[in-house]
Design a protein around this motif. Structure first.
Motif, PDB file in Angstrom:
ATOM      1  N   LYS A 276       3.615  67.475  35.928  1.00  0.00           N
ATOM      2  CA  LYS A 276       4.648  66.889  36.783  1.00  0.00           C
ATOM      3  C   LYS A 276       4.952  67.832  37.935  1.00  0.00           C
ATOM      4  N   ILE A 277       5.209  67.222  39.100  1.00  0.00           N
ATOM      5  CA  ILE A 277       5.686  67.977  40.255  1.00  0.00           C
ATOM      6  C   ILE A 277       6.833  67.208  40.884  1.00  0.00           C
TER       7      ILE A 277
ATOM      8  N   PHE B 209       7.197  72.950  40.588  1.00  0.00           N
ATOM      9  CA  PHE B 209       6.046  72.795  39.706  1.00  0.00           C
ATOM     10  C   PHE B 209       6.548  73.019  38.288  1.00  0.00           C
ATOM     11  N   GLU B 210       6.259  72.105  37.375  1.00  0.00           N
ATOM     12  CA  GLU B 210       6.661  72.291  35.983  1.00  0.00           C
ATOM     13  C   GLU B 210       5.928  73.502  35.401  1.00  0.00           C
ATOM     14  N   LYS B 211       6.616  74.330  34.657  1.00  0.00           N
ATOM     15  CA  LYS B 211       6.013  75.520  34.054  1.00  0.00           C
ATOM     16  C   LYS B 211       4.900  75.178  33.078  1.00  0.00           C
ATOM     17  N   GLU B 212       5.001  74.012  32.453  1.00  0.00           N
ATOM     18  CA  GLU B 212       4.019  73.604  31.445  1.00  0.00           C
ATOM     19  C   GLU B 212       2.778  72.943  32.048  1.00  0.00           C
ATOM     20  N   ASN B 213       2.700  72.823  33.370  1.00  0.00           N
ATOM     21  CA  ASN B 213       1.555  72.156  33.999  1.00  0.00           C
ATOM     22  C   ASN B 213       0.249  72.835  33.611  1.00  0.00           C
TER      23      ASN B 213
ATOM     24  N   VAL C 241      11.131  62.975  45.148  1.00  0.00           N
ATOM     25  CA  VAL C 241      10.483  62.195  44.092  1.00  0.00           C
ATOM     26  C   VAL C 241       9.935  63.121  43.013  1.00  0.00           C
ATOM     27  N   HIS C 242       9.898  62.611  41.794  1.00  0.00           N
ATOM     28  CA  HIS C 242       9.182  63.230  40.679  1.00  0.00           C
ATOM     29  C   HIS C 242       7.858  62.499  40.577  1.00  0.00           C
ATOM     30  N   VAL C 243       6.786  63.231  40.362  1.00  0.00           N
ATOM     31  CA  VAL C 243       5.468  62.633  40.200  1.00  0.00           C
ATOM     32  C   VAL C 243       4.919  63.035  38.838  1.00  0.00           C
ATOM     33  N   SER C 244       4.640  62.036  37.995  1.00  0.00           N
ATOM     34  CA  SER C 244       3.962  62.252  36.718  1.00  0.00           C
ATOM     35  C   SER C 244       2.483  62.018  36.974  1.00  0.00           C
TER      36      SER C 244
END
Length: 89
Positions: free
Chosen positions: A3-4, A24-28, A69-72
């Motif tokens: 996710k970003i 940037f999600e840490k778990e990406n 926006v959040h992008v999955s």
């Protein structure tokens, strides 16, 4: 699923836009650039040389330009665009 988050800075066509990535999600699993082009997963590609395609782009501009926006992320396409689902925040 990666996710970003970011601000929409440009609308390319009826299903593609660019964001300036702010989180940037840490778990990406993968790395992402500060600016990314997003292909909305739920939309069918619209050709801009048709009236319908131009109207779709205009609607997307009204809906998304300057919004966060959040992008999955599902994947990247052959052109390097992120394919994913979006949520306006």
């Amino acid at each position: 699923m990666d996710k970003i988050k970011g601000k929409v800075i440009d609308i390319i066509d009826g299903d593609t836009f660019e964001i300036k990535v702010t989180l940037f999600e840490k778990e990406n699993e993968f790395k992402y650039y500060n600016k990314e082009r997003i292909l909305i997963n739920e939309f069918d590609e619209q050709q801009l040389n048709t009236n319908f395609g131009e109207r779709t782009k205009e609607k997307l501009e009204q809906l998304l330009i300057d919004k966060e926006v959040h992008v999955s992320i599902n994947s990247r396409d052959k052109e390097g665009r992120i394919v994913g689902k979006i949520k306006i925040i």
